[in-house]
Design an enzyme around this catalytic site. Structure first.
Site, PDB file in Angstrom:
ATOM      1  N   SER A  46      35.633  44.769  47.376  1.00 11.07           N
ATOM      2  CA  SER A  46      36.529  45.449  46.442  1.00 11.07           C
ATOM      3  C   SER A  46      36.630  44.742  45.096  1.00 11.07           C
ATOM      4  O   SER A  46      36.691  45.411  44.053  1.00 11.07           O
ATOM      5  CB  SER A  46      37.922  45.575  47.071  1.00 11.07           C
ATOM      6  OG  SER A  46      38.442  44.292  47.419  1.00 11.07           O
ATOM      7  N   GLU A  89      23.685  38.502  50.285  1.00 15.11           N
ATOM      8  CA  GLU A  89      24.473  37.855  49.232  1.00 15.11           C
ATOM      9  C   GLU A  89      23.992  36.428  48.981  1.00 15.11           C
ATOM     10  O   GLU A  89      23.936  35.970  47.834  1.00 15.11           O
ATOM     11  CB  GLU A  89      25.951  37.862  49.617  1.00 15.11           C
ATOM     12  CG  GLU A  89      26.580  39.250  49.538  1.00 15.11           C
ATOM     13  CD  GLU A  89      27.985  39.309  50.107  1.00 15.11           C
ATOM     14  OE1 GLU A  89      28.691  40.286  49.824  1.00 15.11           O
ATOM     15  OE2 GLU A  89      28.371  38.386  50.855  1.00 15.11           O
TER      16      GLU A  89
END
Length: 223
Positions: free
Chosen positions: A32, A108
């Protein structure tokens, strides 16, 4: 009334996005707080005619980038990135962290490693004196049983991550299982990161302890 945590995430994301310069190739994390950065990058592309490329770390991020009008590329075409923007679940004072709540930690870590600068965006609730969250670990399905045994030998308590809106295990974008392994307080994050990665069948884990020199942590709501 606005949520102070959401506002802190938005602030961190915007400040990270404003670090991006014209012509950069940017790693785009998952979560988010990063999505606020991506929203800001989309605004800059439209208002400033900013020319950038993004390398997404998940299918969700790729879909969101398309929504915001961020052109995408790959590590094959751009193996060296100018910077990567990502979130974290816990960050200690030495900028070591645990990531992977969104099950994208393997990609990531690859993207962060490829970047000249690793920009981590968090709210103050993610700051900790010492890392102690369960460590997300991406595992080859074939090796699940033997990996669990080896993690237990390391003193961990491994638990398969199961889906919320589907039965069965969470499957990563790479087609693998995700194990969440609690070790309690992690006294030596770099050592544990290495020990977990040495287990055959482990593809990556969510401890990020070896790229602190190029890491910049932005805490939303704090200048």
């Amino acid at each position: 009334m606005s949520d102070p945590v959401v506002e802190a995430k938005r602030d961190a994301g915007i400040r990270a996005a404003d670090m991006v310069k014209d012509g950069m190739v940017v790693g785009l994390g998952t979560g988010s707080t990063v999505f606020f950065a991506m929203e800001r990058l989309g605004e800059r592309i439209r208002s400033e005619n900013l020319h950038i490329f993004g390398v997404p770390t998940s299918n969700q991020t790729a879909m969101r980038a398309e929504e915001y009008g961020i052109p995408l590329t790959t590590l094959t075409l751009h193996p060296k990135l100018d910077l990567a923007i990502d979130g974290a679940d816990q960050v200690d004072p030495k900028k070591r962290m645990i990531k992977g709540r969104g099950a994208a930690h393997l990609r990531e870590k690859v993207v962060a490693d490829a970047a000249n600068q690793f920009v981590v965006v968090i709210d103050a609730g993610k700051e900790v004196a010492g890392l102690d969250a369960a460590v997300p670990i991406e595992v080859l399905p074939f090796a699940y049983g033997s990996v669990v045994r080896r993690l237990q030998e390391l003193g961990g308590e491994p638990v398969m991550r199961n889906g919320v809106k589907k039965d069965g295990p969470v499957i990563s974008d790479n087609g693998n299982y995700v194990i969440d392994c609690a070790f309690g307080a992690v006294a030596d994050p770099a050592g544990l990161e290495t020990a977990i990665n040495a287990i055959p069948g482990v593809l990556g884990n969510g401890i990020f302890a070896r790229m602190t020199e190029k890491t910049v942590v932005i805490v939303g709501g704090r200048k």
